[in-house]
Structures are given as C-alpha cells and as structure tokens.
Design a protein around this motif. Sequence first.
Motif, PDB file in Angstrom:
ATOM      1  N   SER A   1     107.357  23.347 128.995  1.00  0.00           N
ATOM      2  CA  SER A   1     106.494  23.300 130.168  1.00  0.00           C
ATOM      3  C   SER A   1     106.706  24.518 131.054  1.00  0.00           C
ATOM      4  O   SER A   1     105.749  25.073 131.623  1.00  0.00           O
ATOM      5  N   ALA A   2     107.981  24.956 131.172  1.00  0.00           N
ATOM      6  CA  ALA A   2     108.283  26.120 132.003  1.00  0.00           C
ATOM      7  C   ALA A   2     107.658  27.385 131.434  1.00  0.00           C
ATOM      8  O   ALA A   2     107.263  28.287 132.175  1.00  0.00           O
ATOM      9  N   LYS A   3     107.574  27.450 130.111  1.00  0.00           N
ATOM     10  CA  LYS A   3     106.976  28.628 129.457  1.00  0.00           C
ATOM     11  C   LYS A   3     105.461  28.513 129.361  1.00  0.00           C
ATOM     12  O   LYS A   3     104.799  29.441 128.882  1.00  0.00           O
ATOM     13  N   GLY A   4     104.941  27.377 129.786  1.00  0.00           N
ATOM     14  CA  GLY A   4     103.494  27.183 129.717  1.00  0.00           C
ATOM     15  C   GLY A   4     103.011  26.883 128.332  1.00  0.00           C
ATOM     16  O   GLY A   4     101.830  27.058 128.021  1.00  0.00           O
ATOM     17  N   GLU A   5     103.915  26.419 127.453  1.00  0.00           N
ATOM     18  CA  GLU A   5     103.551  26.104 126.082  1.00  0.00           C
ATOM     19  C   GLU A   5     103.343  24.599 125.938  1.00  0.00           C
ATOM     20  O   GLU A   5     103.930  23.805 126.667  1.00  0.00           O
ATOM     21  N   ALA A   6     102.533  24.224 124.982  1.00  0.00           N
ATOM     22  CA  ALA A   6     102.326  22.804 124.686  1.00  0.00           C
ATOM     23  C   ALA A   6     103.493  22.311 123.849  1.00  0.00           C
ATOM     24  O   ALA A   6     103.997  23.015 122.991  1.00  0.00           O
TER      25      ALA A   6
ATOM     26  N   VAL B   1     115.304  15.795 124.017  1.00  0.00           N
ATOM     27  CA  VAL B   1     113.835  15.768 124.017  1.00  0.00           C
ATOM     28  C   VAL B   1     113.290  16.209 125.368  1.00  0.00           C
ATOM     29  O   VAL B   1     112.372  17.038 125.445  1.00  0.00           O
ATOM     30  N   LEU B   2     113.862  15.660 126.450  1.00  0.00           N
ATOM     31  CA  LEU B   2     113.379  16.014 127.783  1.00  0.00           C
ATOM     32  C   LEU B   2     113.662  17.473 128.108  1.00  0.00           C
ATOM     33  O   LEU B   2     112.838  18.149 128.755  1.00  0.00           O
ATOM     34  N   ALA B   3     114.811  17.980 127.658  1.00  0.00           N
ATOM     35  CA  ALA B   3     115.140  19.392 127.889  1.00  0.00           C
ATOM     36  C   ALA B   3     114.154  20.285 127.158  1.00  0.00           C
ATOM     37  O   ALA B   3     113.710  21.311 127.692  1.00  0.00           O
ATOM     38  N   LYS B   4     113.822  19.936 125.928  1.00  0.00           N
ATOM     39  CA  LYS B   4     112.878  20.735 125.153  1.00  0.00           C
ATOM     40  C   LYS B   4     111.490  20.710 125.786  1.00  0.00           C
ATOM     41  O   LYS B   4     110.800  21.750 125.848  1.00  0.00           O
ATOM     42  N   ARG B   5     111.085  19.548 126.262  1.00  0.00           N
ATOM     43  CA  ARG B   5     109.776  19.457 126.905  1.00  0.00           C
ATOM     44  C   ARG B   5     109.754  20.257 128.206  1.00  0.00           C
ATOM     45  O   ARG B   5     108.748  20.902 128.531  1.00  0.00           O
ATOM     46  N   ALA B   6     110.857  20.187 128.955  1.00  0.00           N
ATOM     47  CA  ALA B   6     110.924  20.934 130.202  1.00  0.00           C
ATOM     48  C   ALA B   6     110.864  22.434 129.936  1.00  0.00           C
ATOM     49  O   ALA B   6     110.195  23.185 130.670  1.00  0.00           O
ATOM     50  N   ALA B   7     111.561  22.890 128.887  1.00  0.00           N
ATOM     51  CA  ALA B   7     111.547  24.316 128.538  1.00  0.00           C
ATOM     52  C   ALA B   7     110.149  24.750 128.126  1.00  0.00           C
ATOM     53  O   ALA B   7     109.677  25.826 128.522  1.00  0.00           O
TER      54      ALA B   7
END
Length: 369
Positions: free
Chosen positions: A323-328, A315-321
């Motif tokens: 966030s890095a792409k600027g996506e919600a 979950v945290l990896a997906k959120r970090a990815a």
Amino acid sequence: MSRLGNLGARLYRGEVGYDFIGKRRIWYGVSVLITITAIVGLAVSGLNMGIEFKGGAVFTTPKTSVSVDHAEEVASEASGHQAIVQKLGNGGLRIQITEVDTAKSDQIKDKLSEELSVPSEKIAADLVGPSWGEQIANKAWTGLGVFMVLVVIYLAIAFEWRMAVAALVALIHDITITVGVYALVGFEVTPGTVIGLLTILGYSLYDTVVVFDSLKEGTKGITKQTRWTYSDVANRSINSTLVRSINTTVVALLPVAGLLFIGGGVLGAGMLNDISLALFVGLAAGAYSSIFIATPLVADLKEREPQMKALKKRVLAKRAAASAKGEATEAEQDDEDLTDADDAAPAGAVVGQRQQPPRGHGRTSGKRR
C-alpha cells in the motif's frame, strides 16, 4: 441462472462477499443480547410444564356441542387449576388438568358430567403421575449429554478441538434461545417439545460442519504463504457456503412453518405446536449460529496460536508495504485479473474461476514467499 443461483456462484468464486469475521463483535453482541433475553424470560416466566411432567388427569368426552371456552371454565372451577381444553376430530373434548390425584379426579369427572350434560361413564379419565415425567426429563438430559460428548469427540477427531469447542458453544446457544422462546410465549412443554429440541441439534450442526469442512480444506498449508490470514480464509469459507446454508434452512423451515402456523394456529392441534415451535426456532437459530457464531469463534481461537499470529503479522506487513508503494496486493490483483477476464470474455463464455485461498495459495510469482 436465477439471481440467487448467480449470487451463490459469485460468492463461491469469491467475486463478492461479506466480512462476517471482521464484524464478529457485532454478531457476538447480538447473540449475547438474545441469550440474555431468553434467560431473563426463563427466570421470570419459567417453563409451562405439561401434564406429563407435573402429573394430573386427562378427561376425554364423546361428541358434544359444548364450546371449548365453556368447558375450560367448568373444568377450572371444578379443579381449582387452569384447564387446557382441545376440540377433537370426532367432536369430543380433551380436557387436561395438572396436579390432580385419584380422589380429586373422580370429583372433577362428576362435575364435568353434570355441567356438560355428558354421562359420567362415557367420560374417559387417565391419570398421569409426575414420576413418569421425571423419568422422561432425566432420559432427555442423559440423551442430550451423550449427544454433546459424542459431537465434541467426533469434531475433535475429524477437525480439531477448537472447532469442537465452537460447535458446542453454538449448540448451547441454540438450545438456550429455543428454551427461552418457550418461556416467553408460554407454550406448554411436553414430550413433543423434548423431541423437537433433540431434533434441532442435528440440523444445527449440519451447516456448521459444512463450513468447517470448507475451512479445513482451505487452510491446508496456510502458514507457507503470505497472502491471506486465517480469518480471511474463514470468511471465504462462510461466503462460499452461504447460499447453500440459506437454501437448506429455508427448505427446512417451510414445512415446519406450515405445522406451526396452519396446523397449530388454524387447526388448533396442540401437539403440533409443541414440536413445530421447537423446530422452527431451533432451525433459525442453528443457521444463524453456524454463520455468525461458530466459524468466527474458530477464527478467534486459531489466531491466538503463535504461528497464526506470526502469519497475520507477515500478511499485514506485506499489505502495508504494498500500500505504501502504491501497488496492489496479490489478492487485489486477483480481483483485477478476474474483472478483466469477465469484461474481455464474449457473451456466454466461461471464464476461469478465481483461485480459492489458500488451496495451492493462488498464483505465485516465480519465487517462493
């Protein structure tokens, strides 16, 4: 809809919320501080055990104009022990003196008759042996132990052992605080106190089980998605039942507060103090522990499991990815969709509720995550 009712609805739908789980270390610290204070008070002051536990004599006089203060002074001088005097409804006095045997009781009775100008034969004297109080205490401990064992077994079967452990810790927390308050304020411990302590266990457990039920329902199949961690769902479970917990606690506390502050404080009814103080402190501590102790502790225990650790990592990896792409993230997108629906809906219209995690785990995007 009332403001509190509207807040409850928004909490239930997940539109607003407080991060109880994320700030659990603060609540743990507060609980440890309160518990240490209670234990110190118990160690320093000790419990003011009543006559039923220490043994002694209770003298009841007929109607008299003698003041309570004067009667206390006379009884204390006659016995050599601190006396507790209460004014009865018929105008008489109830004089309670601990650690008094039969021989001493007769002497005290004669002294009271002389000083209070009351015929000796009209003063009723009842002796209470300490063995009776010991039996009460032993039965109370036995009842408490049986209750704890049954609670742990039931919760382990109905939910799981981690929830049973968390509920047990919360119960011990509530009892410790209640007993500590008795030591600090110096209220007398009587059979009424024991009744109050045993009564609060059920109240304390009620809110905890409500949150646990919501948590159990919300975490079905949680490892099959990557939107929420176990702590996220636990936090949503607390928030969705928060107003309900507040309402039930306030409704329960109001009559108990009446007993404590009006019955005990204004009317001077000692037995009401014994029961109501235990209920008042226990109910408040139980509401606190179900929200700030039991559920956060379950989240801590569950996220020690390998599968929950792996889920949190995904979950945290997906959120970090994202966030890095600027996506919600999907959870954030849910917020935006719900806000847009609220803005677009006409006045009085009912918009769709937010998807509760992870009951079905929200919307999916065509492919399985």
